[in-house]
Design a protein around this motif. Structure first.
Motif, short mmCIF file in Angstrom:
data_model
loop_
_atom_site.label_atom_id
_atom_site.label_comp_id
_atom_site.label_asym_id
_atom_site.label_seq_id
_atom_site.Cartn_x
_atom_site.Cartn_y
_atom_site.Cartn_z
N MET A 34 6.47 56.14 58.78
CA MET A 34 6.05 54.79 58.16
C MET A 34 4.74 55.02 57.39
SD MET A 34 7.10 52.16 61.33
CE MET A 34 7.58 50.67 60.03
N GLY A 35 4.56 54.17 56.17
CA GLY A 35 3.25 54.37 55.41
C GLY A 35 3.05 53.26 54.67
N TRP A 36 1.85 53.27 54.28
CA TRP A 36 1.15 52.19 53.43
C TRP A 36 0.80 52.71 52.16
CZ3 TRP A 36 1.31 47.11 54.64
CH2 TRP A 36 1.67 46.77 55.99
N TYR A 37 1.21 52.10 50.92
CA TYR A 37 0.67 52.47 49.80
C TYR A 37 -0.15 51.21 49.06
CZ TYR A 37 3.40 56.58 49.70
OH TYR A 37 3.95 57.68 49.93
N ARG A 38 -0.99 51.42 48.01
CA ARG A 38 -1.65 50.44 47.29
C ARG A 38 -1.39 50.50 45.81
NH1 ARG A 38 -7.83 50.76 49.33
NH2 ARG A 38 -8.28 52.67 48.18
N GLN A 39 -1.67 49.30 45.27
CA GLN A 39 -1.67 49.53 43.72
C GLN A 39 -2.73 48.49 43.01
OE1 GLN A 39 2.15 49.17 41.63
NE2 GLN A 39 1.38 50.26 39.87
N ALA A 40 -3.67 48.96 42.71
CA ALA A 40 -4.62 47.81 42.08
C ALA A 40 -4.13 47.69 40.31
CB ALA A 40 -6.12 48.56 42.13
N PRO A 41 -4.49 46.59 40.08
CA PRO A 41 -4.17 46.15 38.69
C PRO A 41 -4.54 47.33 37.60
CG PRO A 41 -5.72 44.36 39.68
CD PRO A 41 -5.57 45.46 40.69
N GLY A 42 -3.79 47.70 36.75
CA GLY A 42 -4.01 48.77 35.87
C GLY A 42 -3.95 50.09 36.31
N LYS A 43 -3.73 50.24 37.50
CA LYS A 43 -3.70 51.68 38.21
C LYS A 43 -2.54 52.03 38.84
CE LYS A 43 -8.61 51.49 39.36
NZ LYS A 43 -9.56 52.07 40.50
N GLN A 44 -2.25 53.50 38.90
CA GLN A 44 -0.99 53.92 39.81
C GLN A 44 -0.85 53.45 41.11
OE1 GLN A 44 -0.59 58.04 38.46
NE2 GLN A 44 0.70 57.40 36.87
N ARG A 45 0.40 53.52 41.84
CA ARG A 45 0.25 53.46 43.12
C ARG A 45 -0.28 54.56 43.71
NH1 ARG A 45 6.25 51.81 44.97
NH2 ARG A 45 6.37 54.23 44.75
N GLU A 46 -0.98 54.11 44.94
CA GLU A 46 -1.74 55.24 45.70
C GLU A 46 -1.27 55.12 47.26
OE1 GLU A 46 -6.55 55.97 46.75
OE2 GLU A 46 -5.84 53.92 46.22
N TRP A 47 -1.03 56.47 47.90
CA TRP A 47 -0.75 56.47 48.93
C TRP A 47 -2.40 56.18 49.86
CZ3 TRP A 47 -2.72 60.54 52.03
CH2 TRP A 47 -2.61 60.62 53.34
N VAL A 48 -2.06 55.39 50.80
CA VAL A 48 -3.28 55.16 51.68
C VAL A 48 -3.07 55.63 53.08
CG1 VAL A 48 -4.10 53.35 53.04
CG2 VAL A 48 -3.21 52.86 50.73
N ALA A 49 -1.99 55.73 53.70
CA ALA A 49 -1.85 56.38 55.17
C ALA A 49 -0.36 56.41 55.66
CB ALA A 49 -2.71 55.64 56.18
N HIS A 50 0.10 57.39 56.48
CA HIS A 50 1.26 57.22 56.97
C HIS A 50 1.16 57.80 58.53
CE1 HIS A 50 1.85 61.65 55.78
NE2 HIS A 50 1.67 61.69 57.15
N ILE A 51 2.22 57.31 59.34
CA ILE A 51 2.24 57.73 60.58
C ILE A 51 3.68 58.12 61.02
CG2 ILE A 51 2.65 55.43 61.25
CD1 ILE A 51 0.97 55.74 63.97
N THR A 52 3.91 59.18 61.65
CA THR A 52 5.05 59.77 62.12
C THR A 52 5.77 59.06 63.46
OG1 THR A 52 4.14 61.20 63.85
CG2 THR A 52 4.56 62.20 61.31
N SER A 53 7.05 59.23 63.78
CA SER A 53 7.39 58.45 64.95
C SER A 53 6.74 58.70 66.30
CB SER A 53 9.02 58.81 64.75
OG SER A 53 9.11 60.09 65.03
N ASN A 54 6.33 60.03 66.30
CA ASN A 54 5.41 60.34 67.56
C ASN A 54 3.82 60.12 67.48
OD1 ASN A 54 5.02 62.45 65.74
ND2 ASN A 54 5.64 63.96 67.19
N GLY A 55 3.54 59.15 66.34
CA GLY A 55 2.17 58.76 66.23
C GLY A 55 1.21 59.61 65.58
N ILE A 56 1.61 60.58 64.94
CA ILE A 56 0.50 61.72 64.14
C ILE A 56 0.43 60.83 62.74
CG2 ILE A 56 0.11 63.51 63.07
CD1 ILE A 56 1.95 64.96 65.22
N SER A 57 -1.13 60.56 62.55
CA SER A 57 -1.33 59.82 61.35
C SER A 57 -2.06 60.78 60.38
CB SER A 57 -2.22 58.41 61.74
OG SER A 57 -3.30 58.88 62.57
N ASN A 58 -1.99 60.31 59.09
CA ASN A 58 -2.90 60.76 57.96
C ASN A 58 -3.32 59.74 57.21
OD1 ASN A 58 -3.05 63.88 58.06
ND2 ASN A 58 -0.87 63.45 58.55
#
Length: 119
Positions: A34-58
């Protein structure tokens, strides 16, 4: 139909905090990363973070040390705790998840929630 529904966006002051939630529902058998992305006005969508099913995050370098991603597998929900918010964190935040439906894996997205950081 699989749905991801975000909540928790809004207005925060610089240095403040917000917590986003993303709940998955529907006829799926498994959720992987599962993950999160964000997009600011006038910018491309940006990856923020993700987490695996066993809890490993980046995390992206822009949020590392300030944001924390977590998940509750029993509730099919992921969270994004955002601390020390900066005006440049202002964006529409969207969650996504790799979901298995009838043996097929697909990526689903939420509708997005606005986060505004301003004094």
């Amino acid at each position: 139909q699989v749905q991801l529904v975000e909540s928790g966006g809004g207005l925060a002051q610089p240095g403040g905090s917000l917590r986003l939630s993303c709940a998955a529902s529907g006829p799926f058998t498994s959720i992987s990363t599962m993950g999160w992305y964000r997009q600011a006005p006038g910018k491309q969508r940006e990856w923020v973070a993700h987490i695996t099913s066993n809890g490993i995050s980046n995390y992206s370098n822009s949020v590392k040390g300030r944001f924390t991603i977590s998940r509750d597998n029993a509730k099919n929900t992921e969270y994004l705790q955002m601390n020390s918010l900066k005006p440049e964190d202002t964006a529409v935040y969207s969650c996504n998840a790799a979901v298995r439906v009838e043996g097929t894996w697909s990526t689903y997205w939420g509708q997005g929630t606005q986060v505004t950081v301003s004094s």
